[in-house]
Design a protein around this motif. Structure first.
Motif, PDB file in Angstrom:
ATOM      1  N   LEU A 130     -17.660  58.301   6.232  1.00 26.80           N
ATOM      2  CA  LEU A 130     -17.875  57.773   4.890  1.00 26.80           C
ATOM      3  C   LEU A 130     -16.551  57.625   4.145  1.00 26.80           C
ATOM      4  O   LEU A 130     -16.386  56.721   3.318  1.00 26.80           O
ATOM      5  CB  LEU A 130     -18.825  58.674   4.107  1.00 26.80           C
ATOM      6  N   THR A 131     -15.597  58.512   4.437  1.00 25.91           N
ATOM      7  CA  THR A 131     -14.259  58.378   3.859  1.00 25.91           C
ATOM      8  C   THR A 131     -13.615  57.077   4.321  1.00 25.91           C
ATOM      9  O   THR A 131     -13.094  56.291   3.516  1.00 25.91           O
ATOM     10  CB  THR A 131     -13.384  59.578   4.249  1.00 25.91           C
ATOM     11  N   VAL A 132     -13.649  56.835   5.635  1.00 23.76           N
ATOM     12  CA  VAL A 132     -13.082  55.596   6.164  1.00 23.76           C
ATOM     13  C   VAL A 132     -13.822  54.387   5.598  1.00 23.76           C
ATOM     14  O   VAL A 132     -13.200  53.377   5.236  1.00 23.76           O
ATOM     15  CB  VAL A 132     -13.126  55.591   7.705  1.00 23.76           C
ATOM     16  N   GLU A 133     -15.145  54.494   5.496  1.00 22.27           N
ATOM     17  CA  GLU A 133     -15.943  53.363   4.993  1.00 22.27           C
ATOM     18  C   GLU A 133     -15.469  52.933   3.614  1.00 22.27           C
ATOM     19  O   GLU A 133     -15.250  51.733   3.368  1.00 22.27           O
ATOM     20  CB  GLU A 133     -17.426  53.772   4.964  1.00 22.27           C
ATOM     21  N   TYR A 134     -15.296  53.896   2.712  1.00 23.30           N
ATOM     22  CA  TYR A 134     -14.885  53.476   1.368  1.00 23.30           C
ATOM     23  C   TYR A 134     -13.415  53.068   1.328  1.00 23.30           C
ATOM     24  O   TYR A 134     -13.031  52.153   0.592  1.00 23.30           O
ATOM     25  CB  TYR A 134     -15.211  54.557   0.326  1.00 23.30           C
ATOM     26  N   LEU A 135     -12.570  53.713   2.142  1.00 21.99           N
ATOM     27  CA  LEU A 135     -11.144  53.370   2.130  1.00 21.99           C
ATOM     28  C   LEU A 135     -10.892  51.931   2.561  1.00 21.99           C
ATOM     29  O   LEU A 135     -10.130  51.203   1.914  1.00 21.99           O
ATOM     30  CB  LEU A 135     -10.362  54.314   3.051  1.00 21.99           C
ATOM     31  N   ILE A 136     -11.528  51.517   3.666  1.00 27.58           N
ATOM     32  CA  ILE A 136     -11.178  50.208   4.239  1.00 27.58           C
ATOM     33  C   ILE A 136     -12.133  49.087   3.854  1.00 27.58           C
ATOM     34  O   ILE A 136     -11.814  47.913   4.054  1.00 27.58           O
ATOM     35  CB  ILE A 136     -11.049  50.289   5.775  1.00 27.58           C
ATOM     36  N   HIS A 137     -13.297  49.438   3.287  1.00 30.17           N
ATOM     37  CA  HIS A 137     -14.256  48.409   2.889  1.00 30.17           C
ATOM     38  C   HIS A 137     -14.347  48.220   1.381  1.00 30.17           C
ATOM     39  O   HIS A 137     -14.713  47.141   0.920  1.00 30.17           O
ATOM     40  CB  HIS A 137     -15.654  48.740   3.427  1.00 30.17           C
ATOM     41  N   ARG A 138     -14.020  49.285   0.605  1.00 31.20           N
ATOM     42  CA  ARG A 138     -14.234  49.189  -0.833  1.00 31.20           C
ATOM     43  C   ARG A 138     -13.001  49.532  -1.659  1.00 31.20           C
ATOM     44  O   ARG A 138     -12.746  48.893  -2.673  1.00 31.20           O
ATOM     45  CB  ARG A 138     -15.417  50.072  -1.245  1.00 31.20           C
ATOM     46  N   CYS A 139     -12.225  50.525  -1.263  1.00 26.71           N
ATOM     47  CA  CYS A 139     -11.020  50.863  -2.027  1.00 26.71           C
ATOM     48  C   CYS A 139      -9.998  49.731  -1.915  1.00 26.71           C
ATOM     49  O   CYS A 139      -9.564  49.160  -2.919  1.00 26.71           O
ATOM     50  CB  CYS A 139     -10.433  52.179  -1.520  1.00 26.71           C
ATOM     51  N   VAL A 140      -9.594  49.401  -0.703  1.00 31.00           N
ATOM     52  CA  VAL A 140      -8.801  48.201  -0.414  1.00 31.00           C
ATOM     53  C   VAL A 140      -9.476  47.521   0.769  1.00 31.00           C
ATOM     54  O   VAL A 140      -9.261  47.912   1.921  1.00 31.00           O
ATOM     55  CB  VAL A 140      -7.333  48.538  -0.073  1.00 31.00           C
ATOM     56  N   ARG A 267      -5.234  56.972  -6.196  1.00 31.37           N
ATOM     57  CA  ARG A 267      -5.594  58.279  -5.637  1.00 31.37           C
ATOM     58  C   ARG A 267      -7.118  58.393  -5.670  1.00 31.37           C
ATOM     59  O   ARG A 267      -7.701  58.925  -6.618  1.00 31.37           O
ATOM     60  CB  ARG A 267      -4.946  59.403  -6.438  1.00 31.37           C
ATOM     61  N   PRO A 268      -7.812  57.856  -4.664  1.00 31.04           N
ATOM     62  CA  PRO A 268      -9.267  57.823  -4.703  1.00 31.04           C
ATOM     63  C   PRO A 268      -9.890  59.135  -4.234  1.00 31.04           C
ATOM     64  O   PRO A 268      -9.259  59.942  -3.543  1.00 31.04           O
ATOM     65  CB  PRO A 268      -9.603  56.695  -3.733  1.00 31.04           C
ATOM     66  N   SER A 269     -11.129  59.324  -4.611  1.00 32.90           N
ATOM     67  CA  SER A 269     -11.928  60.460  -4.147  1.00 32.90           C
ATOM     68  C   SER A 269     -13.265  59.934  -3.658  1.00 32.90           C
ATOM     69  O   SER A 269     -13.869  59.069  -4.300  1.00 32.90           O
ATOM     70  CB  SER A 269     -12.150  61.456  -5.285  1.00 32.90           C
ATOM     71  N   ILE A 270     -13.734  60.468  -2.546  1.00 31.84           N
ATOM     72  CA  ILE A 270     -15.031  60.051  -2.024  1.00 31.84           C
ATOM     73  C   ILE A 270     -16.140  60.321  -3.038  1.00 31.84           C
ATOM     74  O   ILE A 270     -17.151  59.604  -3.069  1.00 31.84           O
ATOM     75  CB  ILE A 270     -15.338  60.745  -0.676  1.00 31.84           C
ATOM     76  N   ALA A 271     -15.943  61.313  -3.904  1.00 30.40           N
ATOM     77  CA  ALA A 271     -16.971  61.632  -4.903  1.00 30.40           C
ATOM     78  C   ALA A 271     -17.260  60.433  -5.788  1.00 30.40           C
ATOM     79  O   ALA A 271     -18.412  60.171  -6.149  1.00 30.40           O
ATOM     80  CB  ALA A 271     -16.524  62.821  -5.751  1.00 30.40           C
ATOM     81  N   HIS A 272     -16.220  59.680  -6.133  1.00 31.20           N
ATOM     82  CA  HIS A 272     -16.392  58.540  -7.030  1.00 31.20           C
ATOM     83  C   HIS A 272     -16.896  57.297  -6.299  1.00 31.20           C
ATOM     84  O   HIS A 272     -17.338  56.349  -6.948  1.00 31.20           O
ATOM     85  CB  HIS A 272     -15.069  58.240  -7.748  1.00 31.20           C
ATOM     86  N   TYR A 273     -16.837  57.311  -4.980  1.00 26.64           N
ATOM     87  CA  TYR A 273     -17.326  56.172  -4.194  1.00 26.64           C
ATOM     88  C   TYR A 273     -18.723  56.427  -3.625  1.00 26.64           C
ATOM     89  O   TYR A 273     -19.290  55.567  -2.973  1.00 26.64           O
ATOM     90  CB  TYR A 273     -16.338  55.837  -3.066  1.00 26.64           C
ATOM     91  N   THR A 274     -19.258  57.623  -3.868  1.00 25.91           N
ATOM     92  CA  THR A 274     -20.618  57.935  -3.392  1.00 25.91           C
ATOM     93  C   THR A 274     -21.472  58.541  -4.502  1.00 25.91           C
ATOM     94  O   THR A 274     -22.560  59.037  -4.242  1.00 25.91           O
ATOM     95  CB  THR A 274     -20.581  58.911  -2.195  1.00 25.91           C
ATOM     96  N   ALA A 275     -20.985  58.507  -5.737  1.00 28.64           N
ATOM     97  CA  ALA A 275     -21.736  59.116  -6.846  1.00 28.64           C
ATOM     98  C   ALA A 275     -23.032  58.363  -7.128  1.00 28.64           C
ATOM     99  O   ALA A 275     -24.053  58.969  -7.463  1.00 28.64           O
ATOM    100  CB  ALA A 275     -20.863  59.156  -8.098  1.00 28.64           C
ATOM    101  N   ASP A 276     -22.998  57.049  -6.999  1.00 31.33           N
ATOM    102  CA  ASP A 276     -24.201  56.245  -7.194  1.00 31.33           C
ATOM    103  C   ASP A 276     -25.059  56.315  -5.939  1.00 31.33           C
ATOM    104  O   ASP A 276     -24.582  56.052  -4.832  1.00 31.33           O
ATOM    105  CB  ASP A 276     -23.805  54.793  -7.482  1.00 31.33           C
ATOM    106  N   ARG A 277     -26.337  56.683  -6.099  1.00 31.23           N
ATOM    107  CA  ARG A 277     -27.216  56.878  -4.931  1.00 31.23           C
ATOM    108  C   ARG A 277     -27.337  55.613  -4.083  1.00 31.23           C
ATOM    109  O   ARG A 277     -27.281  55.672  -2.852  1.00 31.23           O
ATOM    110  CB  ARG A 277     -28.606  57.327  -5.411  1.00 31.23           C
ATOM    111  N   GLU A 281     -26.147  55.399  -0.186  1.00 30.20           N
ATOM    112  CA  GLU A 281     -27.036  55.027   0.911  1.00 30.20           C
ATOM    113  C   GLU A 281     -26.527  53.788   1.648  1.00 30.20           C
ATOM    114  O   GLU A 281     -26.620  53.712   2.876  1.00 30.20           O
ATOM    115  CB  GLU A 281     -28.446  54.791   0.381  1.00 30.20           C
ATOM    116  N   ALA A 282     -25.980  52.822   0.921  1.00 35.10           N
ATOM    117  CA  ALA A 282     -25.446  51.618   1.557  1.00 35.10           C
ATOM    118  C   ALA A 282     -24.256  51.962   2.447  1.00 35.10           C
ATOM    119  O   ALA A 282     -24.117  51.430   3.563  1.00 35.10           O
ATOM    120  CB  ALA A 282     -25.046  50.592   0.501  1.00 35.10           C
ATOM    121  N   ALA A 283     -23.394  52.865   1.971  1.00 35.44           N
ATOM    122  CA  ALA A 283     -22.252  53.301   2.773  1.00 35.44           C
ATOM    123  C   ALA A 283     -22.718  54.004   4.049  1.00 35.44           C
ATOM    124  O   ALA A 283     -22.167  53.789   5.138  1.00 35.44           O
ATOM    125  CB  ALA A 283     -21.358  54.229   1.953  1.00 35.44           C
ATOM    126  N   ALA A 284     -23.763  54.846   3.915  1.00 33.06           N
ATOM    127  CA  ALA A 284     -24.297  55.554   5.085  1.00 33.06           C
ATOM    128  C   ALA A 284     -24.901  54.576   6.082  1.00 33.06           C
ATOM    129  O   ALA A 284     -24.730  54.732   7.300  1.00 33.06           O
ATOM    130  CB  ALA A 284     -25.333  56.580   4.648  1.00 33.06           C
TER     131      ALA A 284
END
Length: 329
Positions: A130-140, A267-277, A281-284
């Motif tokens: 999930l960390t990789v998912e948000y880093l490479i698909h949503r953060c940048v 400086r991202p945190s997974i908490a802020h990329y998965t706070a919305d349910r 779920e979409a990331a999972a």
């Protein structure tokens, strides 16, 4: 009625020896909670940060440890309607207490695990994946046209990122500490593996890119790599600083980003990329789909008994592990 469990707890910050394995009474799950029996538990560098006290202001003591796991639902708290007893779930986040045989978890952090996926594989992959998912698909969001520098490319997050970025078609440069880890990085998809103990990664990135630099640097190392990472970026490139395994980053001048090419730093945190349910779920779904499709595999899983968590921490800090580390009750 309370249930008996065993868990690691600590009452002071410090070395792995502060972790104490002890029996505890686990209360019934409260409103919005589920109770689970762990099948496998993921070990991550943030656990070490918690144990050392890096985030002391956010972690009152005494505390448990661990923020991800896979387990079977054994009881439901009031108001929980989207899970059933005997469901197999994975979770990321919630109060640290994954190093336990049983625990209560906020239902909002639980994810149903597809039947096709093995519990130990999911435990090895879910937080890092999930960390990789948000880093490479949503953060940048990375595309096949991009060149990327990923530090610690043979580590747990780096190995997963290498596989996923290879599937995307990006050109990937990874840094590693040894010949052995360079081979691992290349097997996982790195086009170029730089052994930073032998080579200046800044000079090598310039050589590989013909002096153009990379679009994005993903850096979980921190103090040892941050300044040079900025120098590896192309104009308007982004440095994603998501960890500091080598120590805290020195303060920097924001004005220097303009002189280096109108750079971005986040400086991202997974908490802020998965706070919305819904986003969680979409990331999972994206992650579980990538696992089922064979796009990513659990990298070199090191498995320890749950009661051997102290040993697992020692070996992680000594860099004797690479890939993913899990605990099994």
């Amino acid at each position: 009625m309370p249930t008996q469990t065993e868990a690691f707890r600590f009452s002071e910050f410090g070395s792995p020896q502060v972790l104490k394995w002890q029996p505890q009474e686990l209360p019934d799950p409260g409103p919005g909670e589920i109770q689970i029996r762990h099948l496998a538990i993921g070990v991550n560098y943030i656990d070490i940060y918690h144990r050392r006290g890096v985030y002391a202001a956010q972690l009152p003591l005494p505390s448990g440890l661990g923020i991800e796991g896979v387990g079977i639902v054994t009881a439901l708290g009031e108001g929980v309607s989207n899970f059933n007893v005997d469901d197999r779930i994975a979770y990321v986040g919630g109060p640290p207490n994954a190093y336990s045989t049983l625990r209560n978890v906020p239902a909002a952090r639980a994810l149903l695990v597809p039947d096709a996926l093995d519990s130990e594989t999911v435990a090895a992959l879910v937080l890092k994946g999930l960390t990789v998912e948000y880093l490479i698909h949503r953060c940048v969001p990375v595309t096949s046209k991009d060149t990327v520098l990923f530090h610690a490319a043979a580590g747990g997050v780096g190995s997963i990122a290498s596989q996923w970025l290879k599937h995307i078609g990006a050109t990937l440069i990874g840094t590693v500490s040894s010949e052995e880890k360079a081979k691992i990085a290349q097997e996982n998809g790195c086009d170029h593996a730089i052994i930073y103990t032998k080579e200046d990664f800044k000079a090598r990135v310039a050589e590989i890119t013909g002096g153009k630099g990379v679009r994005v640097v993903y850096d979980s190392v921190g103090a040892d790599t941050f300044a040079k990472s900025l120098d590896c970026l192309r104009p308007r490139g982004t440095l994603v600083s998501f960890g500091e395994s080598s120590g805290p980053i020195e303060p920097m001048s924001v004005a220097s980003l303009g002189g280096k090419g109108s750079l971005f730093v986040t400086r991202p945190s997974i908490a802020h990329y998965t706070a919305d349910r819904g986003e969680y779920e979409a990331a999972a779904r994206n992650l579980f789909g990538a696992i089922e499709a064979g796009i990513i595999k659990a990298p070199n899983v090191s498995k320890y008994k749950l009661s051997d968590a102290v040993k697992a921490h020692k070996e992680m800090e000594a860099r004797r592990t690479h890939g993913s580390v899990i605990l099994v009750p």
